[in-house]
Motif scaffolding. Structure first.
Motif, PDB file in Angstrom:
ATOM      1  N   LEU A   1     -28.796 117.760  72.261  1.00  0.00           N
ATOM      2  CA  LEU A   1     -27.554 118.408  71.857  1.00  0.00           C
ATOM      3  C   LEU A   1     -26.331 117.538  72.152  1.00  0.00           C
ATOM      4  O   LEU A   1     -26.323 116.759  73.111  1.00  0.00           O
ATOM      5  CB  LEU A   1     -27.391 119.737  72.589  1.00  0.00           C
ATOM      6  CG  LEU A   1     -28.483 120.795  72.382  1.00  0.00           C
ATOM      7  CD1 LEU A   1     -28.176 122.016  73.236  1.00  0.00           C
ATOM      8  CD2 LEU A   1     -28.593 121.171  70.917  1.00  0.00           C
ATOM      9  N   VAL A   2     -25.312 117.749  71.336  1.00  0.00           N
ATOM     10  CA  VAL A   2     -23.991 117.165  71.569  1.00  0.00           C
ATOM     11  C   VAL A   2     -22.991 118.321  71.618  1.00  0.00           C
ATOM     12  O   VAL A   2     -22.905 119.128  70.684  1.00  0.00           O
ATOM     13  CB  VAL A   2     -23.599 116.177  70.457  1.00  0.00           C
ATOM     14  CG1 VAL A   2     -22.171 115.679  70.656  1.00  0.00           C
ATOM     15  CG2 VAL A   2     -24.574 115.005  70.431  1.00  0.00           C
ATOM     16  N   LEU A   3     -22.239 118.408  72.734  1.00  0.00           N
ATOM     17  CA  LEU A   3     -21.266 119.487  72.934  1.00  0.00           C
ATOM     18  C   LEU A   3     -19.882 118.878  73.151  1.00  0.00           C
ATOM     19  O   LEU A   3     -19.467 118.630  74.283  1.00  0.00           O
ATOM     20  CB  LEU A   3     -21.658 120.347  74.144  1.00  0.00           C
ATOM     21  CG  LEU A   3     -23.035 121.015  74.095  1.00  0.00           C
ATOM     22  CD1 LEU A   3     -23.406 121.576  75.463  1.00  0.00           C
ATOM     23  CD2 LEU A   3     -23.025 122.115  73.058  1.00  0.00           C
ATOM     24  N   PRO A   4     -19.122 118.603  72.090  1.00  0.00           N
ATOM     25  CA  PRO A   4     -17.809 117.991  72.250  1.00  0.00           C
ATOM     26  C   PRO A   4     -16.766 119.003  72.759  1.00  0.00           C
ATOM     27  O   PRO A   4     -16.877 120.208  72.510  1.00  0.00           O
ATOM     28  CB  PRO A   4     -17.434 117.520  70.834  1.00  0.00           C
ATOM     29  CG  PRO A   4     -18.696 117.659  70.031  1.00  0.00           C
ATOM     30  CD  PRO A   4     -19.470 118.748  70.678  1.00  0.00           C
ATOM     31  N   GLY A   5     -15.771 118.490  73.443  1.00  0.00           N
ATOM     32  CA  GLY A   5     -14.637 119.322  73.854  1.00  0.00           C
ATOM     33  C   GLY A   5     -13.612 119.398  72.743  1.00  0.00           C
ATOM     34  O   GLY A   5     -13.707 118.735  71.710  1.00  0.00           O
TER      35      GLY A   5
END
Length: 312
Positions: free
Chosen positions: A300-304
């Protein structure tokens, strides 16, 4: 006494007094000189202990028009023998004893500049500032600092296609088709308020799935971007390889010249950089995952979120 109104046939056969005129006319126009600080100074130092008022200046004081005349007006400044600096103020004064407006000198008593007198009601005087005059003790000349109060501008409804082509400094424009509010600075329209709906900026690309949408809002010239959550659907992404994420920023919301940088959290408590490219870049509006470790399939990639200013 019953309530009253004027002008009206029921009120003194439509005749009004100077006091009654002021009560209504003072709201027709702001107090101040007509123009802007970009114009030449109204008051300048004259020869010796004098100041001059330049010709062809118009102003309004409590609804009473004032004109400086077609030639220069000279006002004398009293000598200063106090032993210290003195400051006088040049004002436009409405004198209700004569109901005339004139440029006069309000003499000070020290280096503190006297405030304009602003009496309301049917008697007394009402002043607005034009300039401050400094006189050193024993001096034979004066120094003038401009301080004109300028009449304000109106707020004008329009559309984004019908902005006033000849605005004045300080004029407000309310665009009925966009809800935007702009102000004219004297050289350009500047956006001071905007409130957009929430806009989806999802843009499917290969190798990534969208688990939650990326959304954008605009508030008063500032873009607020909340990036979604993404899953790697292809083979592992090597650490040295940048990858485009499934997001695209429309041209209206791209920064005109600066790329934006944010942090993304990756599976395994790792971090990466997210770059949002500006309108001046080779890939305007694209969002890339950069400076990251190897990302395996199904991670997963969880950007702010991030924000930036836009010109509209």
């Amino acid at each position: 006494m019953a309530d009253d109104s004027w002008p009206s046939p029921a009120h003194n056969s439509r005749g009004i007094t100077d006091v009654e005129y002021e009560q209504i006319a003072c709201r027709f126009s702001d107090n101040g000189v007509y123009g802007s600080p970009a114009d030449a100074a109204v008051v300048s130092a004259g020869t010796g202990l004098t100041v001059t008022i330049r010709p062809d200046v118009y102003a309004s004081v409590r609804g009473h028009a004032w004109y400086s005349g077609s030639s220069t007006v000279t006002l004398p400044i009293a000598p200063n023998a106090s032993g210290q600096e003195r400051r006088d103020r040049i004002v436009l004064r409405l004198d209700r004893a004569t109901w005339t407006v004139r440029a006069v000198v309000r003499q000070g008593a020290s280096s503190m500049t006297p405030d304009p007198v602003q009496q309301t009601g049917g008697t007394g005087i009402f002043e607005i500032p034009l300039a401050v005059v400094s006189i050193q003790s024993g001096a034979g000349t004066v120094t003038v600092t401009r301080s004109e109060l300028y009449a304000g501008a109106r707020s004008r409804p329009c559309t984004s296609k019908t902005l006033n082509p000849n605005p004045v400094a300080g004029e407000l424009a309310v665009e009925t088709d966009t809800g935007r509010v702009r102000i004219w600075t004297g050289s350009t329209w500047v956006l001071i308020y905007e409130s957009s709906a929430t806009i989806s900026v999802d843009k499917p690309v290969s190798n990534w799935s969208i688990d939650s949408s990326s959304m954008l809002e605009v508030r008063s010239g500032t873009v607020h971007l909340r990036l979604g959550r993404f899953t790697r659907t292809a083979a592992a992404l090597a650490g040295a390889t940048s990858s485009r994420l499934p997001v695209f920023i429309p041209s209206d919301y791209q920064h005109r010249s600066l790329d934006q940088y944010g942090i993304a959290y990756l599976t395994g408590v790792r971090i990466a950089r997210v770059t949002v490219f500006s309108a001046a870049s080779d890939t305007p509006g694209q969002v890339l995952l950069t400076n990251h470790p190897t990302i395996d399939k199904d991670e997963l990639v969880l950007p702010g979120g991030m924000s930036w200013a836009v010109s509209s």
